[in-house]
Design an enzyme around this catalytic site. Structure first.
Site, PDB file in Angstrom:
ATOM      1  N   GLU A  16       1.618  -1.356   0.447  1.00 43.56           N
ATOM      2  CA  GLU A  16      -0.211   0.127  -0.106  1.00 43.56           C
ATOM      3  C   GLU A  16       1.420   1.690   0.304  1.00 43.56           C
ATOM      4  O   GLU A  16       0.654   2.095  -0.632  1.00 43.56           O
ATOM      5  CB  GLU A  16      -0.479  -0.271   1.218  1.00 43.56           C
ATOM      6  CG  GLU A  16      -2.218  -1.436   1.231  1.00 43.56           C
ATOM      7  CD  GLU A  16      -1.308  -2.085   2.125  1.00 43.56           C
ATOM      8  OE1 GLU A  16      -1.658  -3.120   3.272  1.00 43.56           O
ATOM      9  OE2 GLU A  16       0.076  -2.065   2.381  1.00 43.56           O
ATOM     10  N   GLY A  31      11.061 -37.361  -2.584  1.00 44.26           N
ATOM     11  CA  GLY A  31      10.556 -38.715  -3.106  1.00 44.26           C
ATOM     12  C   GLY A  31       9.269 -39.100  -2.968  1.00 44.26           C
ATOM     13  O   GLY A  31       8.983 -38.454  -1.724  1.00 44.26           O
ATOM     14  N   CYS A  40      -2.223  -3.378   7.279  1.00 47.29           N
ATOM     15  CA  CYS A  40      -1.727  -3.019   8.434  1.00 47.29           C
ATOM     16  C   CYS A  40      -2.116  -2.475   9.342  1.00 47.29           C
ATOM     17  O   CYS A  40      -2.719  -0.592   8.798  1.00 47.29           O
ATOM     18  CB  CYS A  40      -0.305  -3.956   8.673  1.00 47.29           C
ATOM     19  SG  CYS A  40       0.802  -2.479   7.965  1.00 47.29           S
ATOM     20  N   ARG A  66      18.386 -21.454 -10.478  1.00 42.56           N
ATOM     21  CA  ARG A  66      19.467 -20.898 -11.769  1.00 42.56           C
ATOM     22  C   ARG A  66      18.588 -20.002 -12.900  1.00 42.56           C
ATOM     23  O   ARG A  66      19.355 -20.811 -14.194  1.00 42.56           O
ATOM     24  CB  ARG A  66      20.487 -22.658 -12.046  1.00 42.56           C
ATOM     25  CG  ARG A  66      21.050 -23.303 -10.655  1.00 42.56           C
ATOM     26  CD  ARG A  66      21.895 -24.524 -10.875  1.00 42.56           C
ATOM     27  NE  ARG A  66      20.837 -25.245 -11.556  1.00 42.56           N
ATOM     28  CZ  ARG A  66      20.199 -26.311 -10.929  1.00 42.56           C
ATOM     29  NH1 ARG A  66      20.373 -26.166  -9.192  1.00 42.56           N
ATOM     30  NH2 ARG A  66      19.716 -26.917 -10.994  1.00 42.56           N
ATOM     31  N   THR A  78      16.458 -38.563  -0.839  1.00 42.69           N
ATOM     32  CA  THR A  78      16.408 -37.725  -2.371  1.00 42.69           C
ATOM     33  C   THR A  78      18.267 -37.521  -2.484  1.00 42.69           C
ATOM     34  O   THR A  78      18.787 -38.145  -3.844  1.00 42.69           O
ATOM     35  CB  THR A  78      15.747 -36.906  -2.307  1.00 42.69           C
ATOM     36  OG1 THR A  78      14.823 -37.518  -2.865  1.00 42.69           O
ATOM     37  CG2 THR A  78      15.974 -35.878  -3.428  1.00 42.69           C
TER      38      THR A  78
END
Length: 377
Positions: A65, A310, A88, A219, A208
Site C-alpha cells: 500500500e 521422493g 496493517c 538457476r 533424495t
C-alpha cells in the site's frame, strides 16, 4: 502503461473484480522474498485508470500500500485503492498502512480478505471506516486467499503452506532403486526452477540427497539472487560433507532437521561447513515428526515450502494433511526396467481424488504434462 475501464459500460462489481485481480497478480511478484510478511499487491485507480501499483518489497517492507501511495502521490486523492490483504493497523518498523491510506485522501478501499494476524484482524478495516472512507471487503477473496495462504497457515496453524512437487514417467515411476532417473525435460525443469524462486524454502528427505546429490538452487537467468532455504530431513545426520548441498552451504543457506538423538559429532562437522542443524522428536512410527519440522520452519519465519522429496516424503505429506498443493509432472516416456519406484503409492494418490481436494490446473511444459491439485481448506 495504463489500464482503463469505460465506466458507462462496465458494472461496478465487474470493475472491482478486474482491478482486484490485477492487485493479486501484482502481489505475486513478492512470493518467495517477503517472508515472514505476506506478499501483498495493491493498485490505485482513478477515473477507470490504474495510476499506481505496489507490492510488498523483498524482506517484507515497504508494504504494497505504501509503495502504491508513494507512486500515486497527490493523485491518490479521490481514488479507489485495491489491496489483496487487509491493510496493517499496528506500528512495527514502519507505521500502519491503514493510517497511510487515511492520510492519502483516497475515497474508497476495496480489500480482498481480512488478515488473521491478531495485530490486525479487522482493525485495519475499522480504521478506514472510522475515517469515513468507503470500504468493500471480499472481492477476489478466493484468489487472494490462495496467494496469501502461506501467511495464513503460519498465523493460524503455526507452519508454512507446503507445495509438493512430484515427477513421474508415463507409467507412474519416479526413480530406480540405487540410481537417478532423469524424467522431465528442459521446459518442465525450468518451471520447477520458477516454483523454487516463489517459495521461501525447498525441502527434501535424505534419501533424495543420497540418490541424486541435488543443488536445490534457483538457476534461472535474472533470478540468481533468490536463495530459498534448502531443508533436508535427515534423522541420523547422514548428509555427506562432500555433497553439493554441504559444499555450498556458505553461499546458499541449508538447514538439516534431524532427530533429537542424532550424533553430536556429525552436527559439529556439518556446522563447521556452514550447515545449520535443528532437532525435532520422532513421531509414533519412529519417523521425524513432519508437523514439528514444519512448525520449526514457521518459527523461523518461513511461509511457503516447496517439497521436492521422493515418494516416501510425498506420501507422508499428503496422508498427514500437511500438503496444500500437489503438482505432478508426467513424462511421455515410460520406464520398462527393473526396480522402479512408484512416484506416489496408491493410497495417497487416491486421496487427491476425494472431496477435500480439487484439480486446479493442468497443462504442458514442453513434451511433459502437469496437473495441479489444491486441498480445500
Amino acid at each position: 502503461m495504463t489500464s482503463r475501464f469505460d465506466r458507462n459500460n462496465v458494472p461496478d462489481e465487474a470493475r472491482d473484480a478486474a482491478f482486484m485481480a490485477a492487485a493479486v497478480t501484482h502481489g505475486r511478484r513478492g512470493l518467495g522474498v517477503t517472508a515472514p510478511n505476506p506478499a501483498v499487491g495493491c493498485v490505485i485507480v482513478k477515473d477507470g485508470v490504474i495510476i499506481a501499483r505496489g507490492y510488498t518489497q523483498p524482506g517484507g517492507r515497504p508494504h504494497a500500500e505504501t509503495e502504491a501511495l508513494r507512486m500515486a502521490g497527490e493523485a491518490a486523492r479521490g481514488a479507489t485503492l485495491y489491496v489483496s490483504l487487509e491493510p496493517c493497523s499496528h506500528f512495527g518498523v514502519t507505521g500502519p498502512c491503514a493510517h497511510a491510506i487515511v492520510q492519502s485522501g483516497v475515497a474508497r478501499v476495496v480489500s480482498a480478505i481480512e488478515d488473521p494476524d491478531i495485530r490486525v484482524a479487522g482493525r485495519g478495516h475499522a480504521m478506514i471506516v472510522e475515517a469515513g472512507i468507503g470500504l468493500r471487503v471480499g472481492v477476489g477473496a478466493s484468489a487472494a486467499r490462495r496467494a496469501n495462504l502461506g501467511h495464513i497457515m503460519r498465523i493460524t496453524e503455526g507452519r508454512p503452506m507446503v507445495t509438493l512437487k512430484l515427477a513421474q514417467t508415463a507409467n507412474g515411476f519416479a526413480g530406480v532403486q540405487g540410481q537417478r532417473l532423469l524424467i522431465t525435460d528442459e521446459a518442465a525443469n525450468g518451471r520447477v526452477q520458477m516454483m523454487r524462486a516463489m517459495h521461501d524454502a525447498v525441502m527434501v528427505g535424505i534419501g533424495t540427497v543420497l540418490a541424486d546429490d541435488p543443488q536445490l538452487t534457483v538457476r534461472l537467468a535474472g533470478l540468481e539472487q533468490r536463495k530459498p532455504l534448502r531443508v533436508v530431513l535427515d534423522s541420523k545426520l547422514r548428509l555427506p560433507l562432500g555433497s553439493k548441498l554441504a559444499l555450498s552451504a556458505k553461499d546458499h543457506p541449508i538447514l538439516v532437521i534431524c532427530a533429537s538423538e542424532a550424533p553430536v559429532e556429525r552436527q559439529s562437522a556439518l556446522e563447521a561447513q556452514g550447515v545449520l542443524v535443528a532437532r525435532v522428536e520422532r513421531d509414533a512410527k519412529g519417523h521425524l515428526d513432519l508437523k514439528a519440522a514444519l512448525k520449526l520452519l514457521g518459527q523461523r519465519g518461513i511461509t511457503r515450502v516447496l517439497s521436492e522429496g521422493g515418494p516416501t516424503l510425498g506420501a507422508a505429506l499428503i496422508e498427514q494433511g500437511l500438503a496444500e498443493k500437489v503438482v505432478i509432472f508426467t513424462s511421455p516416456r515410460s520406464f520398462e526396467g527393473q526396480g522402479g519406484l512408484a512416484a506416489l503409492a496408491a493410497h495417497p494418490r487416491s486421496l487427491l481424488t476425494q472431496s477435500n481436494w480439487r484439480m486446479s490446473a493442468e497443462g504442458h511444459a514442453g513434451p511433459d504434462s502437469f496437473v495441479q491439485y489444491e486441498r480445500i481448506i
